[in-house]
Motif scaffolding. Sequence first.
Motif, PDB file in Angstrom:
ATOM      1  N   GLY A  59       0.785  -1.233   0.000  1.00  0.00           N
ATOM      2  CA  GLY A  59       0.000   0.000   0.000  1.00  0.00           C
ATOM      3  C   GLY A  59       0.812   1.276   0.000  1.00  0.00           C
ATOM      4  O   GLY A  59       0.241   2.379   0.036  1.00  0.00           O
ATOM      5  N   LEU A  60       2.130   1.160  -0.037  1.00  0.00           N
ATOM      6  CA  LEU A  60       2.983   2.347  -0.019  1.00  0.00           C
ATOM      7  C   LEU A  60       3.137   2.929  -1.423  1.00  0.00           C
ATOM      8  O   LEU A  60       2.994   2.231  -2.432  1.00  0.00           O
ATOM      9  N   SER A  61       3.458   4.214  -1.464  1.00  0.00           N
ATOM     10  CA  SER A  61       3.747   4.848  -2.755  1.00  0.00           C
ATOM     11  C   SER A  61       5.102   4.353  -3.264  1.00  0.00           C
ATOM     12  O   SER A  61       5.863   3.715  -2.526  1.00  0.00           O
ATOM     13  N   LYS A  62       5.402   4.665  -4.502  1.00  0.00           N
ATOM     14  CA  LYS A  62       6.656   4.209  -5.104  1.00  0.00           C
ATOM     15  C   LYS A  62       7.867   4.712  -4.321  1.00  0.00           C
ATOM     16  O   LYS A  62       8.801   3.947  -4.045  1.00  0.00           O
ATOM     17  N   SER A  63       7.855   5.986  -3.931  1.00  0.00           N
ATOM     18  CA  SER A  63       8.992   6.544  -3.184  1.00  0.00           C
ATOM     19  C   SER A  63       9.056   5.966  -1.775  1.00  0.00           C
ATOM     20  O   SER A  63      10.146   5.721  -1.244  1.00  0.00           O
ATOM     21  N   GLU A  64       7.890   5.745  -1.164  1.00  0.00           N
ATOM     22  CA  GLU A  64       7.877   5.156   0.187  1.00  0.00           C
ATOM     23  C   GLU A  64       8.385   3.726   0.164  1.00  0.00           C
ATOM     24  O   GLU A  64       9.040   3.271   1.110  1.00  0.00           O
ATOM     25  N   LYS A  65       8.094   3.015  -0.907  1.00  0.00           N
ATOM     26  CA  LYS A  65       8.609   1.646  -1.032  1.00  0.00           C
ATOM     27  C   LYS A  65      10.136   1.646  -1.087  1.00  0.00           C
ATOM     28  O   LYS A  65      10.782   0.729  -0.577  1.00  0.00           O
ATOM     29  N   LYS A  66      10.703   2.677  -1.698  1.00  0.00           N
ATOM     30  CA  LYS A  66      12.167   2.768  -1.749  1.00  0.00           C
ATOM     31  C   LYS A  66      12.747   2.940  -0.354  1.00  0.00           C
ATOM     32  O   LYS A  66      13.769   2.339  -0.009  1.00  0.00           O
ATOM     33  N   VAL A  67      12.091   3.750   0.465  1.00  0.00           N
ATOM     34  CA  VAL A  67      12.542   3.942   1.840  1.00  0.00           C
ATOM     35  C   VAL A  67      12.404   2.641   2.621  1.00  0.00           C
ATOM     36  O   VAL A  67      13.320   2.221   3.338  1.00  0.00           O
ATOM     37  N   ALA A  68      11.258   1.990   2.485  1.00  0.00           N
ATOM     38  CA  ALA A  68      11.023   0.733   3.191  1.00  0.00           C
ATOM     39  C   ALA A  68      12.049  -0.312   2.796  1.00  0.00           C
ATOM     40  O   ALA A  68      12.598  -1.020   3.655  1.00  0.00           O
ATOM     41  N   SER A  69      12.332  -0.422   1.509  1.00  0.00           N
ATOM     42  CA  SER A  69      13.304  -1.413   1.026  1.00  0.00           C
ATOM     43  C   SER A  69      14.695  -1.145   1.584  1.00  0.00           C
ATOM     44  O   SER A  69      15.421  -2.074   1.965  1.00  0.00           O
ATOM     45  N   ALA A  70      15.076   0.140   1.642  1.00  0.00           N
ATOM     46  CA  ALA A  70      16.393   0.498   2.179  1.00  0.00           C
ATOM     47  C   ALA A  70      16.494   0.132   3.654  1.00  0.00           C
ATOM     48  O   ALA A  70      17.531  -0.367   4.114  1.00  0.00           O
ATOM     49  N   ILE A  71      15.434   0.348   4.402  1.00  0.00           N
ATOM     50  CA  ILE A  71      15.442   0.028   5.840  1.00  0.00           C
ATOM     51  C   ILE A  71      15.443  -1.477   6.055  1.00  0.00           C
ATOM     52  O   ILE A  71      16.228  -2.007   6.860  1.00  0.00           O
ATOM     53  N   LEU A  72      14.579  -2.207   5.336  1.00  0.00           N
ATOM     54  CA  LEU A  72      14.472  -3.650   5.522  1.00  0.00           C
ATOM     55  C   LEU A  72      15.722  -4.386   5.050  1.00  0.00           C
ATOM     56  O   LEU A  72      16.055  -5.447   5.567  1.00  0.00           O
ATOM     57  N   ALA A  73      16.412  -3.819   4.062  1.00  0.00           N
ATOM     58  CA  ALA A  73      17.629  -4.453   3.560  1.00  0.00           C
ATOM     59  C   ALA A  73      18.740  -4.440   4.601  1.00  0.00           C
ATOM     60  O   ALA A  73      19.543  -5.373   4.683  1.00  0.00           O
ATOM     61  N   ASP A  74      18.791  -3.397   5.431  1.00  0.00           N
ATOM     62  CA  ASP A  74      19.836  -3.307   6.457  1.00  0.00           C
ATOM     63  C   ASP A  74      19.322  -2.470   7.622  1.00  0.00           C
ATOM     64  O   ASP A  74      19.649  -1.280   7.753  1.00  0.00           O
ATOM     65  N   PRO A  75      18.490  -3.039   8.492  1.00  0.00           N
ATOM     66  CA  PRO A  75      17.884  -2.283   9.593  1.00  0.00           C
ATOM     67  C   PRO A  75      18.914  -1.677  10.538  1.00  0.00           C
ATOM     68  O   PRO A  75      18.749  -0.556  11.015  1.00  0.00           O
ATOM     69  N   GLU A  76      19.982  -2.433  10.815  1.00  0.00           N
ATOM     70  CA  GLU A  76      21.000  -1.921  11.736  1.00  0.00           C
ATOM     71  C   GLU A  76      21.644  -0.645  11.199  1.00  0.00           C
ATOM     72  O   GLU A  76      21.854   0.320  11.939  1.00  0.00           O
ATOM     73  N   ALA A  77      21.931  -0.645   9.891  1.00  0.00           N
ATOM     74  CA  ALA A  77      22.542   0.537   9.287  1.00  0.00           C
ATOM     75  C   ALA A  77      21.586   1.722   9.347  1.00  0.00           C
ATOM     76  O   ALA A  77      22.011   2.868   9.537  1.00  0.00           O
ATOM     77  N   ALA A  78      20.292   1.447   9.202  1.00  0.00           N
ATOM     78  CA  ALA A  78      19.295   2.525   9.249  1.00  0.00           C
ATOM     79  C   ALA A  78      19.288   3.214  10.605  1.00  0.00           C
ATOM     80  O   ALA A  78      19.081   4.434  10.692  1.00  0.00           O
ATOM     81  N   THR A  79      19.523   2.466  11.680  1.00  0.00           N
ATOM     82  CA  THR A  79      19.533   3.078  13.024  1.00  0.00           C
ATOM     83  C   THR A  79      20.736   3.972  13.222  1.00  0.00           C
ATOM     84  O   THR A  79      20.737   4.833  14.112  1.00  0.00           O
ATOM     85  N   ARG A  80      21.763   3.811  12.402  1.00  0.00           N
ATOM     86  CA  ARG A  80      22.987   4.619  12.534  1.00  0.00           C
ATOM     87  C   ARG A  80      23.045   5.750  11.512  1.00  0.00           C
ATOM     88  O   ARG A  80      23.939   6.582  11.569  1.00  0.00           O
ATOM     89  N   SER A  81      22.105   5.750  10.577  1.00  0.00           N
ATOM     90  CA  SER A  81      22.148   6.713   9.480  1.00  0.00           C
ATOM     91  C   SER A  81      21.519   8.049   9.873  1.00  0.00           C
ATOM     92  O   SER A  81      20.635   8.109  10.727  1.00  0.00           O
ATOM     93  N   SER A  82      21.978   9.088   9.220  1.00  0.00           N
ATOM     94  CA  SER A  82      21.265  10.373   9.293  1.00  0.00           C
ATOM     95  C   SER A  82      20.148  10.325   8.264  1.00  0.00           C
ATOM     96  O   SER A  82      20.132   9.467   7.376  1.00  0.00           O
ATOM     97  N   ILE A  83      19.217  11.259   8.355  1.00  0.00           N
ATOM     98  CA  ILE A  83      18.130  11.283   7.392  1.00  0.00           C
ATOM     99  C   ILE A  83      18.650  11.549   5.982  1.00  0.00           C
ATOM    100  O   ILE A  83      18.120  11.007   5.004  1.00  0.00           O
TER     101      ILE A  83
END
Length: 288
Positions: free
Chosen positions: A18-42
């Motif tokens: 149900g996500l938009s195309k751009s939101e899916k990109k964000v979700a994919s980036a987070i799910l691909a490496d959740p640990e890295a996402a917690t250390r990343s800046s926006i």
Amino acid sequence: MASANDNLLTLIADAMPGLSKSEKKVASAILADPEAATRSSIAVLASIAQVSEPTVNRFCKKFNATGFPDFKLNLAHCLASGIRYVSQNVEARDSVETSTSKIFNSTISTLSLVRDKLPPDLIVQVVDQLIQARRIHFFGLGASSSVAKDAEHKFFRFNLPVSFHEDVLMQRMLAASAAPGDVFFIISYTGRTMELVEVAELAKANGAAVIGLTAPGSPLAKVCHLLIAVAVPEDTDEYMPMTSRIVHLVVLDALATGVTLRRGPKFQGHLKKIKDSLRATRFPSDEA
């Protein structure tokens, strides 16, 4: 709305369709490496996902976070609980080595999530229905047909009339001649294939029991008497279903094992007889 007990990674994976195309990109980036996402800046996450920073913020607010810092705290809490979800869709730019790793990681993680979500009492209900059946028909089309064929291979051992069909015309004729006591076990990843939904409705109208192994909320799911709902985030538009097929096979293994256990110890002799019948077809083992 998410609660404190919800697994954030599971929520993101479930929300993907149900996500938009751009939101899916964000979700994919987070799910691909959740640990890295917690250390990343926006800014870093936006760059990885190839979206704008406001898009990342909007995405975070969809999951009850006030913004990206709050979202990272929630994500870190989820990871600290020991729960992981690795959603790594194969992309055109991937090497063979990368795609192989992604497939294994996604399958392992998805199996764990489906196991945790699958109600044990539902498996018991389905096993009861299968044991009481007069005959069982396993239906599937496309990639799901191989899963239905495997089900026939498993369940014929139980002294039950079992068949597998992937021809739509044969499926319709069998559904038209259905009667109480028959079980139609229909397998579909999407649950949106019109022919399978029509067959399920026809079998149901003739008094047969319909069991579905398919996506929750799908057209097929809505016509089943018993539903084994399996939600696997997978893009079937570009690549063939991979993880979903493995999950369906494991669910059928659980059902077949349940039938074996319900039959009791005396039934083991029958299964051994079938196994022993294959000895003459095999070369001797080199094992001591």
